[in-house]
Design a protein around this motif. Structure first.
Motif, short mmCIF file in Angstrom:
data_model
loop_
_atom_site.label_atom_id
_atom_site.label_comp_id
_atom_site.label_asym_id
_atom_site.label_seq_id
_atom_site.Cartn_x
_atom_site.Cartn_y
_atom_site.Cartn_z
N SER A 56 -2.81 8.97 5.49
CA SER A 56 -2.66 8.23 5.23
C SER A 56 -2.30 6.64 4.63
N ASP A 57 -1.80 6.21 3.90
CA ASP A 57 -2.05 4.60 3.92
C ASP A 57 -1.75 4.67 4.45
N ASP A 58 -1.50 4.96 5.72
CA ASP A 58 -0.76 3.66 7.37
C ASP A 58 -2.12 3.61 7.32
N GLU A 59 -3.24 3.91 7.40
CA GLU A 59 -4.40 3.71 8.35
C GLU A 59 -5.25 2.75 7.82
N LEU A 60 -4.70 2.29 6.69
CA LEU A 60 -5.47 0.63 6.11
C LEU A 60 -5.25 0.11 6.64
N THR A 61 -5.73 -1.03 6.90
CA THR A 61 -5.66 -2.16 6.82
C THR A 61 -5.19 -3.32 6.06
N LEU A 62 -4.10 -4.21 6.70
CA LEU A 62 -3.92 -5.33 5.55
C LEU A 62 -4.33 -5.86 4.67
N THR A 63 -5.98 -5.85 5.22
CA THR A 63 -6.97 -6.49 4.62
C THR A 63 -7.05 -5.91 3.21
N GLU A 64 -7.39 -4.45 3.59
CA GLU A 64 -7.54 -3.17 2.33
C GLU A 64 -6.63 -4.04 1.30
N VAL A 65 -5.27 -2.70 2.03
CA VAL A 65 -4.24 -2.63 1.16
C VAL A 65 -4.36 -3.83 -0.09
N ASN A 66 -4.63 -5.42 0.85
CA ASN A 66 -4.54 -6.79 -0.49
C ASN A 66 -4.98 -7.10 -1.21
N GLU A 67 -6.67 -6.75 -0.75
CA GLU A 67 -8.22 -6.61 -1.24
C GLU A 67 -7.54 -5.51 -3.25
#
Length: 139
Positions: free
Chosen positions: A28-39
């Motif tokens: 799931s996308d929940d496994e992405l860190t906030l930094t990865e999502v922001n990038e």
């Protein structure tokens, strides 16, 4: 191999944190860190911003699919022999490809707020052109 290593690292991190909500084989996308999502979002925004500049110096008649197809329709009606000799039906997909790809750059069929392909203006324009071609061809 890199995927397996990344998956193992995420699994170990979940075990350390005591997370029990994960189902093996599911992602799931929940496994992405906030930094990865922001990038990702920043990169996506940059691409979208750059894409708006692609046709900014092109005359409006040559960056609108409907207007381009109208010119071809006029050519077909006025000079049917040269239109046929130029194999336009084979050329149009390559000609329209960059314009369509630009309009689809932000399209995501998995999100609900995006229209279906058949509802997009470029699709309707091509469909109308195809119908007009079939009608005039039957005459």
């Amino acid at each position: 191999e890199l995927c397996t290593k990344y998956r193992t690292c995420r699994q170990q991190a979940r075990e350390r944190s005591g997370e029990t909500d994960h189902h093996e084989g599911m992602s799931s996308d929940d496994e992405l860190t906030l930094t990865e999502v922001n990038e990702f979002q920043k990169s996506k925004d940059n691409i979208l911003q750059d894409s708006r500049k692609i046709f900014e110096d092109v005359h409006a008649d040559f960056c609108d699919i409907r207007k381009i197809l109208l010119k071809f329709q006029e050519w077909k009606e006025k000079f049917p022999d040269s239109y046929c000799d130029a194999y336009i039906s084979f050329c149009l997909p390559k000609l329209l490809n960059p314009l369509i790809r630009l309009q689809l750059i932000n399209w995501n069929p998995l999100e609900q707020n995006f229209p279906e392909l058949e509802e997009m203006p470029w699709f309707r324009a091509i469909e109308e052109f195809s119908d007009a071609k079939n009608i005039s061809g039957s005459k």
